[in-house]
Design a protein around this motif. Structure first.
Motif, mmCIF file in Angstrom:
data_model
loop_
_atom_site.group_PDB
_atom_site.id
_atom_site.type_symbol
_atom_site.label_atom_id
_atom_site.label_comp_id
_atom_site.label_asym_id
_atom_site.label_seq_id
_atom_site.Cartn_x
_atom_site.Cartn_y
_atom_site.Cartn_z
ATOM 1 N N LEU A 68 17.570 37.173 -94.288
ATOM 2 C CA LEU A 68 17.884 35.779 -94.607
ATOM 3 C C LEU A 68 16.852 34.826 -94.013
ATOM 4 C CD1 LEU A 68 21.769 35.809 -94.135
ATOM 5 C CD2 LEU A 68 20.484 35.795 -96.271
ATOM 6 N N VAL A 69 16.371 35.114 -92.805
ATOM 7 C CA VAL A 69 15.342 34.278 -92.193
ATOM 8 C C VAL A 69 14.057 34.319 -93.011
ATOM 9 C CG1 VAL A 69 13.849 34.017 -90.173
ATOM 10 C CG2 VAL A 69 16.293 34.414 -89.867
ATOM 11 N N LEU A 70 13.670 35.505 -93.467
ATOM 12 C CA LEU A 70 12.470 35.634 -94.290
ATOM 13 C C LEU A 70 12.613 34.856 -95.599
ATOM 14 C CD1 LEU A 70 11.637 39.432 -93.811
ATOM 15 C CD2 LEU A 70 10.457 37.479 -92.801
ATOM 16 N N VAL A 71 13.792 34.909 -96.191
ATOM 17 C CA VAL A 71 14.025 34.176 -97.436
ATOM 18 C C VAL A 71 13.915 32.675 -97.195
ATOM 19 C CG1 VAL A 71 15.775 33.574 -99.150
ATOM 20 C CG2 VAL A 71 15.415 35.962 -98.520
ATOM 21 N N MET A 72 14.571 32.173 -96.152
ATOM 22 C CA MET A 72 14.550 30.724 -95.891
ATOM 23 C C MET A 72 13.143 30.238 -95.548
ATOM 24 S SD MET A 72 18.126 29.954 -93.870
ATOM 25 C CE MET A 72 17.818 31.176 -92.575
ATOM 26 N N TRP A 73 12.383 31.056 -94.854
ATOM 27 C CA TRP A 73 11.067 30.608 -94.408
ATOM 28 C C TRP A 73 10.011 30.764 -95.508
ATOM 29 C CZ3 TRP A 73 8.199 32.666 -89.412
ATOM 30 C CH2 TRP A 73 7.123 31.799 -89.138
ATOM 31 N N PHE A 74 9.829 32.010 -95.973
ATOM 32 C CA PHE A 74 8.717 32.284 -96.881
ATOM 33 C C PHE A 74 9.045 32.003 -98.346
ATOM 34 C CE2 PHE A 74 7.720 34.947 -93.197
ATOM 35 C CZ PHE A 74 6.409 34.604 -92.977
ATOM 36 N N ALA A 75 10.314 32.040 -98.717
ATOM 37 C CA ALA A 75 10.670 31.824 -100.122
ATOM 38 C C ALA A 75 11.098 30.385 -100.397
ATOM 39 C CB ALA A 75 11.793 32.782 -100.528
ATOM 40 N N ILE A 76 11.964 29.852 -99.541
ATOM 41 C CA ILE A 76 12.498 28.513 -99.804
ATOM 42 C C ILE A 76 11.574 27.424 -99.279
ATOM 43 C CG2 ILE A 76 14.433 26.957 -99.357
ATOM 44 C CD1 ILE A 76 16.254 29.391 -99.280
ATOM 45 N N GLN A 77 11.101 27.543 -98.032
ATOM 46 C CA GLN A 77 10.273 26.488 -97.449
ATOM 47 C C GLN A 77 8.811 26.580 -97.910
ATOM 48 O OE1 GLN A 77 10.715 26.232 -93.199
ATOM 49 N NE2 GLN A 77 12.940 26.033 -93.279
ATOM 50 N N ARG B 129 7.558 28.784 -100.215
ATOM 51 C CA ARG B 129 7.476 29.145 -101.639
ATOM 52 C C ARG B 129 6.345 30.131 -101.929
ATOM 53 N NH1 ARG B 129 10.626 25.636 -104.646
ATOM 54 N NH2 ARG B 129 11.294 23.746 -103.540
ATOM 55 N N TRP B 130 6.093 31.028 -101.003
ATOM 56 C CA TRP B 130 5.061 32.029 -101.208
ATOM 57 C C TRP B 130 5.570 33.203 -102.044
ATOM 58 C CZ3 TRP B 130 2.556 32.547 -95.640
ATOM 59 C CH2 TRP B 130 1.865 31.356 -95.360
ATOM 60 N N PHE B 131 6.842 33.537 -101.867
ATOM 61 C CA PHE B 131 7.420 34.701 -102.534
ATOM 62 C C PHE B 131 8.748 34.300 -103.174
ATOM 63 C CE2 PHE B 131 5.037 36.211 -98.810
ATOM 64 C CZ PHE B 131 4.118 37.041 -99.423
ATOM 65 N N SER C 52 4.047 42.803 -114.644
ATOM 66 C CA SER C 52 3.021 42.112 -113.863
ATOM 67 C C SER C 52 2.885 42.787 -112.510
ATOM 68 C CB SER C 52 3.389 40.630 -113.686
ATOM 69 O OG SER C 52 2.496 39.999 -112.792
ATOM 70 N N VAL C 53 1.698 43.296 -112.217
ATOM 71 C CA VAL C 53 1.479 43.943 -110.927
ATOM 72 C C VAL C 53 1.580 42.926 -109.796
ATOM 73 C CG1 VAL C 53 -0.182 45.229 -109.527
ATOM 74 C CG2 VAL C 53 0.049 45.731 -111.965
ATOM 75 N N THR C 54 1.020 41.742 -110.023
ATOM 76 C CA THR C 54 1.097 40.696 -109.005
ATOM 77 C C THR C 54 2.539 40.272 -108.767
ATOM 78 O OG1 THR C 54 -1.092 39.889 -109.654
ATOM 79 C CG2 THR C 54 0.293 38.410 -108.338
ATOM 80 N N GLY C 55 3.279 40.085 -109.846
ATOM 81 C CA GLY C 55 4.691 39.725 -109.701
ATOM 82 C C GLY C 55 5.492 40.813 -109.023
ATOM 83 N N TRP C 56 5.154 42.061 -109.320
ATOM 84 C CA TRP C 56 5.843 43.190 -108.666
ATOM 85 C C TRP C 56 5.582 43.189 -107.163
ATOM 86 C CZ3 TRP C 56 3.136 47.760 -106.854
ATOM 87 C CH2 TRP C 56 3.986 48.742 -106.349
ATOM 88 N N LEU C 57 4.323 42.998 -106.760
ATOM 89 C CA LEU C 57 3.997 42.969 -105.334
ATOM 90 C C LEU C 57 4.698 41.811 -104.629
ATOM 91 C CD1 LEU C 57 0.178 43.817 -105.446
ATOM 92 C CD2 LEU C 57 2.034 45.290 -104.650
ATOM 93 N N ARG C 58 4.748 40.643 -105.288
ATOM 94 C CA ARG C 58 5.407 39.491 -104.679
ATOM 95 C C ARG C 58 6.916 39.724 -104.556
ATOM 96 N NH1 ARG C 58 5.593 35.046 -107.212
ATOM 97 N NH2 ARG C 58 5.464 33.623 -105.420
ATOM 98 N N SER C 59 7.507 40.433 -105.523
ATOM 99 C CA SER C 59 8.954 40.634 -105.506
ATOM 100 C C SER C 59 9.399 41.652 -104.456
ATOM 101 C CB SER C 59 9.443 41.071 -106.888
ATOM 102 O OG SER C 59 8.942 42.355 -107.234
ATOM 103 N N ILE C 60 8.512 42.579 -104.066
ATOM 104 C CA ILE C 60 8.914 43.590 -103.080
ATOM 105 C C ILE C 60 8.402 43.279 -101.678
ATOM 106 C CG2 ILE C 60 8.950 45.372 -104.857
ATOM 107 C CD1 ILE C 60 6.361 46.493 -103.612
ATOM 108 N N THR C 61 7.623 42.209 -101.511
ATOM 109 C CA THR C 61 7.025 41.932 -100.209
ATOM 110 C C THR C 61 8.082 41.606 -99.156
ATOM 111 O OG1 THR C 61 4.951 41.161 -101.177
ATOM 112 C CG2 THR C 61 5.456 40.435 -98.938
ATOM 113 N N LEU C 62 8.922 40.631 -99.409
ATOM 114 C CA LEU C 62 9.922 40.240 -98.420
ATOM 115 C C LEU C 62 10.930 41.361 -98.133
ATOM 116 C CD1 LEU C 62 10.685 36.492 -99.257
ATOM 117 C CD2 LEU C 62 9.144 37.451 -97.534
#
Length: 313
Positions: A149-158, A160-162, A173-183
């Protein structure tokens, strides 16, 4: 070497047989009558009896087991009681998602754990070494879902990297796949990095005090070659921990997949457990045990290469 591999494969097959057979009887014992979960509490006794007969639950349990087992050894795990779709097809659609996250987390833990373990092993008592000791306490005390949840609030919501939720197939999309599994991968790998690094660091400190290391230094070998020899002798414990962490991450992926809304085996296990869909649960159990056997076999092969004495066991 071939005898060593044959023994490991045989022990893996025995493990697969014992676990799958035990899971079949335990699942039927624990769930009992699955018709209330499949039809709902408003179903009449006649409807429940008709469904039990349709699913073959009126037959003796040993007959049901042999019917399931004789098909399972050919890769046919039957059909789901919920949607009447083949279990093997549903698992085949979900497994790549979970493996993407777990393999990425394992690779991340291996690379970072290797780097941190070597540095702290070569410089015990340094800043990074003290940070590793603190991290081993902090990260194991934090719940996995809280880290996610902390990773989501920081990197996704605030930042907006992932993306916060969802999964993109690499076919799209390979790029989209990498972004979706990073967090999800990072949330699984944090604790594993600390554990692998700590084991490697302790192995480094133990091996560096052995006589053969002092002999190598006395012969004038370059420091990097001495480090390679030390790493080879200090790595078995860390490799074992990494393999165990891979198995543990398969279980931890259930919570992570629910948080990040990933269509992996986690959501499939959750839905199957709620309604008592035994074919799905048994199929997932068998597939998970296969992964465990493969990982243990690879671990034994690597350990046999690192330490030839292991082959004689």
């Amino acid at each position: 070497m071939l005898k060593f591999i044959a023994r490991r494969i045989l022990s893996g097959l025995v493990l697969l047989l014992v676990v799958t057979c035990g899971s079949f009887f335990l699942a039927h014992r624990a769930i009992g009558d699955p018709t209330p979960g499949l039809l709902g509490n408003s179903a009449t006794p006649f409807q429940r009896a008709a469904l039990r007969e349709q699913l073959g639950l009126e037959r003796p349990l040993l007959v049901q087991f042999w019917d399931w087992f004789s098909h399972a050894i050919r890769g046919d795990f039957g059909t789901s009681w919920r949607n009447l779709q083949p279990v093997s097809e549903q698992i085949a659609l979900r497994v790549p998602v979970t493996l993407s996250v777990v393999v990425a987390a394992t690779l991340l833990a291996a690379v970072l754990g290797l780097a941190v373990g070597i540095i702290t092993g070569l410089r015990p008592g340094g800043t990074l070494d003290r940070g590793l000791k603190l991290g081993s306490v902090v990260f194991f005390a934090l719940p996995g879902f809280w880290v996610s949840l902390v990773l989501v609030m920081w990197f996704a919501i605030q930042l907006r990297w992932f993306p916060a939720v969802g999964y993109v197939s690499p076919d799209q999309s390979v790029t989209g796949w990498l972004r979706s599994i990073t967090l999800p991968s990072v949330s699984l790998a944090i604790g594993a990095v600390v554990m692998v690094a700590e084991q490697l660091r302790n192995g480094f400190l133990e091996v560096q005090n052995q006589d053969f290391v002092r002999t190598l230094r006395a012969r004038g070998l370059p420091p990097w070659r001495v480090t390679v020899h030390v790493l080879r002798n200090a790595s078995p414990a860390a490799l074992t921990v990494l393999a165990l962490m891979f198995v543990g991450l398969l279980g931890g992926a259930i919570v992570v997949e629910i948080i990040f809304n990933l269509p992996g085996i986690g959501s499939l296990i959750q839905s199957a457990s709620q309604i008592g869909d035994i074919p799905i649960l048994l199929g997932l159990t068998a597939v998970t045990v296969v992964f465990v056997v493969i990982v243990n076999l690879l671990l034994d092969l690597v350990l046999g290469w690192v330490n030839p004495k292991v082959r004689e066991q």
